[in-house]
Design a protein around this motif. Structure first.
Motif, PDB file in Angstrom:
ATOM      1  N   LEU A 182       0.866  -1.171   0.000  1.00  0.00           N
ATOM      2  CA  LEU A 182       0.000   0.000   0.000  1.00  0.00           C
ATOM      3  C   LEU A 182       0.900   1.217   0.000  1.00  0.00           C
ATOM      4  O   LEU A 182       1.817   1.307   0.818  1.00  0.00           O
ATOM      5  N   CYS A 183       0.661   2.162  -0.891  1.00  0.00           N
ATOM      6  CA  CYS A 183       1.603   3.263  -1.061  1.00  0.00           C
ATOM      7  C   CYS A 183       0.876   4.582  -1.258  1.00  0.00           C
ATOM      8  O   CYS A 183       0.121   4.740  -2.214  1.00  0.00           O
ATOM      9  N   GLY A 184       1.088   5.526  -0.331  1.00  0.00           N
ATOM     10  CA  GLY A 184       0.680   6.905  -0.541  1.00  0.00           C
ATOM     11  C   GLY A 184      -0.770   7.228  -0.233  1.00  0.00           C
ATOM     12  O   GLY A 184      -1.611   6.357  -0.034  1.00  0.00           O
ATOM     13  N   PHE A 185      -1.049   8.519  -0.145  1.00  0.00           N
ATOM     14  CA  PHE A 185      -2.394   9.042   0.040  1.00  0.00           C
ATOM     15  C   PHE A 185      -2.924   9.559  -1.297  1.00  0.00           C
ATOM     16  O   PHE A 185      -2.175  10.076  -2.110  1.00  0.00           O
ATOM     17  N   VAL A 186      -4.237   9.447  -1.472  1.00  0.00           N
ATOM     18  CA  VAL A 186      -4.844  10.025  -2.662  1.00  0.00           C
ATOM     19  C   VAL A 186      -4.972  11.534  -2.470  1.00  0.00           C
ATOM     20  O   VAL A 186      -4.899  12.053  -1.359  1.00  0.00           O
ATOM     21  N   ARG A 187      -5.170  12.254  -3.565  1.00  0.00           N
ATOM     22  CA  ARG A 187      -5.436  13.684  -3.468  1.00  0.00           C
ATOM     23  C   ARG A 187      -6.844  13.906  -2.914  1.00  0.00           C
ATOM     24  O   ARG A 187      -7.687  13.023  -2.954  1.00  0.00           O
ATOM     25  N   ILE A 188      -7.065  15.125  -2.381  1.00  0.00           N
ATOM     26  CA  ILE A 188      -8.331  15.427  -1.721  1.00  0.00           C
ATOM     27  C   ILE A 188      -9.523  15.203  -2.651  1.00  0.00           C
ATOM     28  O   ILE A 188     -10.525  14.596  -2.269  1.00  0.00           O
ATOM     29  N   GLN A 189      -9.405  15.656  -3.908  1.00  0.00           N
ATOM     30  CA  GLN A 189     -10.515  15.488  -4.832  1.00  0.00           C
ATOM     31  C   GLN A 189     -10.781  14.016  -5.110  1.00  0.00           C
ATOM     32  O   GLN A 189     -11.934  13.578  -5.188  1.00  0.00           O
ATOM     33  N   GLU A 190      -9.694  13.231  -5.217  1.00  0.00           N
ATOM     34  CA  GLU A 190      -9.867  11.800  -5.438  1.00  0.00           C
ATOM     35  C   GLU A 190     -10.484  11.138  -4.213  1.00  0.00           C
ATOM     36  O   GLU A 190     -11.314  10.224  -4.330  1.00  0.00           O
ATOM     37  N   LEU A 191     -10.081  11.594  -3.020  1.00  0.00           N
ATOM     38  CA  LEU A 191     -10.662  11.058  -1.793  1.00  0.00           C
ATOM     39  C   LEU A 191     -12.160  11.348  -1.744  1.00  0.00           C
ATOM     40  O   LEU A 191     -12.963  10.489  -1.376  1.00  0.00           O
ATOM     41  N   LYS A 192     -12.535  12.564  -2.136  1.00  0.00           N
ATOM     42  CA  LYS A 192     -13.960  12.899  -2.179  1.00  0.00           C
ATOM     43  C   LYS A 192     -14.700  12.009  -3.175  1.00  0.00           C
ATOM     44  O   LYS A 192     -15.829  11.577  -2.911  1.00  0.00           O
ATOM     45  N   ASP A 193     -14.066  11.743  -4.297  1.00  0.00           N
ATOM     46  CA  ASP A 193     -14.677  10.854  -5.291  1.00  0.00           C
ATOM     47  C   ASP A 193     -14.876   9.456  -4.712  1.00  0.00           C
ATOM     48  O   ASP A 193     -15.898   8.799  -4.952  1.00  0.00           O
ATOM     49  N   VAL A 194     -13.878   8.993  -3.939  1.00  0.00           N
ATOM     50  CA  VAL A 194     -13.980   7.660  -3.317  1.00  0.00           C
ATOM     51  C   VAL A 194     -15.119   7.637  -2.314  1.00  0.00           C
ATOM     52  O   VAL A 194     -15.932   6.701  -2.279  1.00  0.00           O
ATOM     53  N   LEU A 195     -15.199   8.668  -1.473  1.00  0.00           N
ATOM     54  CA  LEU A 195     -16.265   8.719  -0.477  1.00  0.00           C
ATOM     55  C   LEU A 195     -17.646   8.777  -1.135  1.00  0.00           C
ATOM     56  O   LEU A 195     -18.624   8.230  -0.607  1.00  0.00           O
ATOM     57  N   ARG A 196     -17.723   9.415  -2.296  1.00  0.00           N
ATOM     58  CA  ARG A 196     -18.992   9.549  -2.994  1.00  0.00           C
ATOM     59  C   ARG A 196     -19.388   8.266  -3.721  1.00  0.00           C
ATOM     60  O   ARG A 196     -20.578   7.929  -3.816  1.00  0.00           O
ATOM     61  N   THR A 197     -18.400   7.507  -4.206  1.00  0.00           N
ATOM     62  CA  THR A 197     -18.704   6.365  -5.080  1.00  0.00           C
ATOM     63  C   THR A 197     -18.459   5.005  -4.441  1.00  0.00           C
ATOM     64  O   THR A 197     -18.882   3.986  -4.991  1.00  0.00           O
ATOM     65  N   VAL A 198     -17.758   4.960  -3.302  1.00  0.00           N
ATOM     66  CA  VAL A 198     -17.446   3.671  -2.662  1.00  0.00           C
ATOM     67  C   VAL A 198     -18.107   3.639  -1.282  1.00  0.00           C
ATOM     68  O   VAL A 198     -17.544   4.126  -0.294  1.00  0.00           O
ATOM     69  N   PRO A 199     -19.273   3.090  -1.180  1.00  0.00           N
ATOM     70  CA  PRO A 199     -20.003   3.106   0.099  1.00  0.00           C
ATOM     71  C   PRO A 199     -19.293   2.356   1.217  1.00  0.00           C
ATOM     72  O   PRO A 199     -19.441   2.699   2.387  1.00  0.00           O
ATOM     73  N   GLU A 200     -18.510   1.331   0.861  1.00  0.00           N
ATOM     74  CA  GLU A 200     -17.802   0.566   1.893  1.00  0.00           C
ATOM     75  C   GLU A 200     -16.797   1.438   2.639  1.00  0.00           C
ATOM     76  O   GLU A 200     -16.652   1.342   3.860  1.00  0.00           O
TER      77      GLU A 200
END
Length: 366
Positions: A182-200
């Protein structure tokens, strides 16, 4: 490894190479004529002993490749053998097999320009610009930061006690067995996209924390998002094993495509018969893998920088114009090869010989 210190989700073995220290830039470098005047013995191929790190996440006893390569882990020794370091890192430098003197001191005494090459000595001083490692991983490593140059300087200036030097920390891993990272943090916008599209993931973070992150505005280098990100990350990392396993199961059953948040995977490029090269974007290092069938040989052309050779499996001979001891090479043997030195490797055992070379990135010299 795009460094040896990324977090692993399962047991594995790997070769890591990266930077692990501050590099000095203020030393005087002899002229090319002065460097060439050094005696041949100063340029000879040198047998080394690597330094072992007994981190808790390492494998134990004979189950550890590091222990086998370093000649340890037997007679009831159950310490974790996690990493084998080959280089000039001041906290654990390699030593000369014959005398026990550290490689770092030997280079300084013999003259870095002659041994490391003029360009390398001028750029990085009297040390190797890379740290070559073998890893034997039994469980996940700790989370670590590997900033780029700009961020490293800023962090060191802000908190020198925590970030001890201002140098960047690029790393690359060559997987010897199956290895997950596992490597690195996503960017804030990508994190928001994950929170919006990945319910888990949203469930793990919590609806309240997710809502705060989604509504936060990023400004002043992320300051506006930082407290919400910290809170969400803490909640994610302290979730129970059962909760995480349930979320992963849900995610796996729902998705049938791969994620885009992987690090670059280098497949290696053949550079000659039996030799494959892994070249990262960092100028400090590259890794060659040499796989020799029984009775075969390969000649490694001279390069303008230093190299460290590690025999992973098999046996054979290391041949060069100047050898500081006999060139017999077997599993676990480590050699320092000075700049401008041609090396011939011969596999003379009953099985194949696997050897790795760490050196300065070829792109640095072009």
């Amino acid at each position: 490894m795009a460094s040896s210190t990324t977090a692993s989700s399962q047991m594995g073995l790997g070769l890591g190479i990266g930077l692990g220290k501050a590099i000095g830039h203020g030393m005087l470098v002899p002229s090319e004529t002065e460097a060439e005047a050094q005696p041949d013995m100063a340029r000879g191929v040198l047998r080394l002993r690597g330094a072992v790190q007994h981190y808790e996440w390492g494998r134990r006893g004979d189950d550890s490749l590091v222990a086998r390569l370093a000649g340890g882990g037997d007679d009831g020794d159950r310490r974790p053998y996690a990493e084998l370091w080959m280089g000039t890192h001041p906290s654990a430098p390699s030593s000369l097999a014959a005398s026990g003197e550290s490689l770092r001191e030997w280079l300084a005494r013999r003259g870095p320009a002659a041994l490391l090459g003029r360009a390398v000595a001028a750029r990085w001083g009297g040390d190797l610009p890379f740290l070559f490692k073998v890893l034997s991983v039994a469980k996940a490593l700790s989370i670590q930061a590997h900033p780029d140059r700009e961020l490293a300087r800023a962090l060191h200036a802000l908190r020198p006690a925590t970030y001890r030097d201002d140098n960047h920390k690029p790393e690359m891993a060559v997987a010897v067995t199956e290895f997950r990272a596992l490597c690195g943090f996503v960017r804030i916008q990508e994190l928001k996209d994950v929170l919006r599209t990945v319910p888990e993931v949203r469930e793990l973070v919590g609806k309240e924390e997710a809502a705060k992150l989604m509504a936060a505005k990023e400004h002043d280098g992320g300051i506006g998002v930082r407290p919400y990100l910290q809170s969400a990350f803490t909640k994610l990392m302290t979730a129970s094993k059962e909760t995480v396993s349930e979320a992963v199961s849900k995610l796996k059953s729902r998705l049938n495509v791969e994620s885009k948040n992987f690090p670059e995977i280098l497949r290696g490029v053949p550079v000659q018969a039996h030799v494959t090269r892994y070249t990262p974007p960092s100028e400090e290092f590259e890794v060659d893998r040499c796989l020799l069938p029984p009775g075969e040989s390969v000649t490694m052309s001279p390069v303008p920088g230093p190299s460290i050779f590690l025999v992973m499996t098999g046996e054979g001979e290391i041949e060069a114009d100047s050898m500081l001891d006999e060139g017999r090479a077997k599993e676990g043997d480590v050699f320092f090869v000075p700049a401008h030195t041609e090396v011939r490797i011969v596999c003379s055992g009953p099985g194949s010989m696997q050897l790795y070379r760490a050196g300065v990135n070829s792109g640095f010299f072009s």
